[in-house]
Design a protein around this motif. Structure first.
Motif, PDB file in Angstrom:
ATOM      1  N   LEU A 137      19.411 -18.830  54.959  1.00  0.00           N
ATOM      2  CA  LEU A 137      18.791 -19.652  56.327  1.00  0.00           C
ATOM      3  C   LEU A 137      19.188 -21.123  56.164  1.00  0.00           C
ATOM      4  N   ASN A 138      19.691 -21.530  56.988  1.00  0.00           N
ATOM      5  CA  ASN A 138      19.701 -23.143  57.275  1.00  0.00           C
ATOM      6  C   ASN A 138      18.148 -23.855  57.061  1.00  0.00           C
ATOM      7  N   ALA A 139      18.010 -25.114  56.298  1.00  0.00           N
ATOM      8  CA  ALA A 139      16.881 -25.734  56.502  1.00  0.00           C
ATOM      9  C   ALA A 139      17.148 -27.368  56.751  1.00  0.00           C
ATOM     10  N   PRO A 140      17.421 -27.468  57.930  1.00  0.00           N
ATOM     11  CA  PRO A 140      17.767 -28.783  58.486  1.00  0.00           C
ATOM     12  C   PRO A 140      16.498 -29.827  58.235  1.00  0.00           C
ATOM     13  N   THR A 141      15.024 -29.193  58.293  1.00  0.00           N
ATOM     14  CA  THR A 141      14.029 -30.214  58.288  1.00  0.00           C
ATOM     15  C   THR A 141      13.068 -29.671  57.164  1.00  0.00           C
ATOM     16  N   GLY A 152      16.459 -21.150  52.667  1.00  0.00           N
ATOM     17  CA  GLY A 152      17.366 -21.930  51.789  1.00  0.00           C
ATOM     18  C   GLY A 152      17.088 -21.679  50.357  1.00  0.00           C
ATOM     19  N   ARG A 153      15.752 -21.662  50.132  1.00  0.00           N
ATOM     20  CA  ARG A 153      15.093 -21.432  48.708  1.00  0.00           C
ATOM     21  C   ARG A 153      15.920 -20.299  47.974  1.00  0.00           C
ATOM     22  N   GLY A 154      16.258 -20.835  46.720  1.00  0.00           N
ATOM     23  CA  GLY A 154      16.843 -19.545  45.840  1.00  0.00           C
ATOM     24  C   GLY A 154      18.450 -19.524  45.996  1.00  0.00           C
TER      25      GLY A 154
END
Length: 413
Positions: free
Chosen positions: A355-359, A368-370
């Motif tokens: 997943l995208n993590a823009p914030t 986005g972890r891992g």
């Protein structure tokens, strides 16, 4: 059989239907200067005559092939006299206006600009290239289309039934196959359709039958070539394109070329055949030879650029290439397998590491972890990463065919 009124005129609905440009102009009893650009036999001259009648203007025809500046001046002088004495406008119709040279076109300019004449030019060539910009800017360019089969059928049937201007008084019948042959050989040209009908009628009458029935043989005699019997909208259409595709799939360039020619000679739209080849390049060849798709697309683009008849050359080149290329249907099977799971399981949760993590909030939620960036690993590949949703782990949609593997290893060598 030339139509005398708009009610009799066949075709060009995109210009004459309610709310369209010509209908709107005529409703206001005015006619701007026009350039009518279209193929032969689509009604350019007839439409110009009718438009002149609709606005009660004098119709003055000139042919750019045989007229010069003096003819233009004479026409303008007559138009000026008519305007001053009777307050009547003149439509100066110039057939094949693209054949006028620059000086002749320039001679028209001031008289079009001051309204002495309403210029209506007819051309089969692109006016952007053949008519000088000064004259073109003072005219509205209208694109006329070749007549479709339904419109040509109206023209032919009207000629068969009209006793005063057509063949209605000659006790003739036209069988359906002959009618279809006339429409096919006319290729959207009403003039050609009527000429063919008239010659075929004469051939039928010479047999001495009562009533005389016009047959396909009479049409072939009229056009002096064999008519390929091919129904573009019926069973023959589907059977022939099926044979074409199966010949390509079976790697038979001779049969594929034969069926392609049969379709083209039967009046099939070349772009339809080209679209089928583009689809085939992905569906039946795919990554067994990725160049096949480029070949099919290049053939389509080449055809659009050069048209017929030379356009059959890139088409044939592409058909032969596709037939001879290695085959694989993995594009089709891979998509179908993935689609089955999408429809069956719906929108399954995505793996969080993808997943995208823009914030900051997204990061706190674990987006986005891992995630393991493949370029940081040997071979640019992470063996144990999970990309599919949990419920679909282990699914294999892409099952490389032997041809895929062989093609890639051949390229690498």
């Amino acid at each position: 059989m030339r139509p005398h009124t708009l009610d009799e005129f066949v075709g060009q609905h995109h210009l004459l239907s309610d709310g369209k440009i010509l209908a709107t102009s005529l409703a206001q009893n005015r006619l701007p200067s026009l350039i009518l650009w279209g193929p032969p036999g689509c009604g350019k001259t007839t439409l110009a005559r009718i438009l002149a009648d609709e606005v009660n203007a004098q119709f003055h025809p000139l042919s750019a092939v045989s007229s010069g500046v003096r003819d233009i001046r004479d026409a303008v002088s007559q138009a000026d006299d008519l305007r001053q004495m009777l307050q009547q406008s003149t439509v100066l119709f110039v057939d094949e206006i693209h054949r006028f040279n620059k000086a002749q076109q320039d001679a028209l300019l001031p008289h079009v600009e001051d309204g002495t004449v309403i210029l209506v030019g007819a051309t089969t060539e692109n006016p952007s290239f053949e008519v000088n910009s000064a004259l073109l800017s003072r005219c509205k360019t209208l694109v006329l289309e070749a007549l479709g089969d339904a419109e040509l059928r109206t023209v032919v049937d009207r000629a068969m039934s009209d006793s005063e201007r057509g063949l209605g008084s000659r006790n003739l019948q036209l069988d359906d196959e002959a009618r279809g042959a006339i429409l096919h050989t006319a290729e959207g040209d009403a003039r050609t359709a009527l000429n063919t009908l008239e010659l075929a009628a004469t051939a039928a009458e010479q047999r001495g039958e009562t009533p005389a029935t016009i047959t396909v043989d009479d049409v072939e005699e009229a056009v002096q070539r064999r008519v390929i019997r091919y129904d573009k909208a019926g069973e023959e259409h589907y059977n022939t394109v099926s044979a074409f595709i199966k010949s390509l799939r079976g790697s038979d360039p001779d049969a594929a070329t034969y069926y392609m020619v049969r379709m083209l000679e039967g009046g099939e739209d070349p772009l339809f055949v080209l679209r089928r080849m583009v689809i085939f390049a992905s569906e039946d060849i795919g990554n067994a030879d990725p160049r096949a798709l480029r070949v099919a697309l290049d053939a389509a683009e080449s055809f659009r650029f050069i048209g017929m008849p030379e356009g059959v050359l890139p088409m044939t080149q592409a058909a032969v290439y596709l037939a001879c290329a290695p085959k694989s249907n993995t594009a089709l099977t891979t998509y179908a397998a993935a689609r089955k799971d999408v429809l069956e399981h719906g929108n399954l949760p995505l793996p969080k590491q993808l997943l995208n993590a823009p914030t900051k909030l997204h990061k706190e939620l674990g987006h986005g972890r891992g995630y393991k960036y493949p370029h940081n690993f040997s071979g640019h590949y992470v063996a144990d990463e999970q990309y599919l949703p949990d419920k679909l782990q282990g699914r294999r949609y892409y099952d490389p065919a032997e041809a895929d593997v062989t093609s890639r290893s051949d390229d690498e060598s």
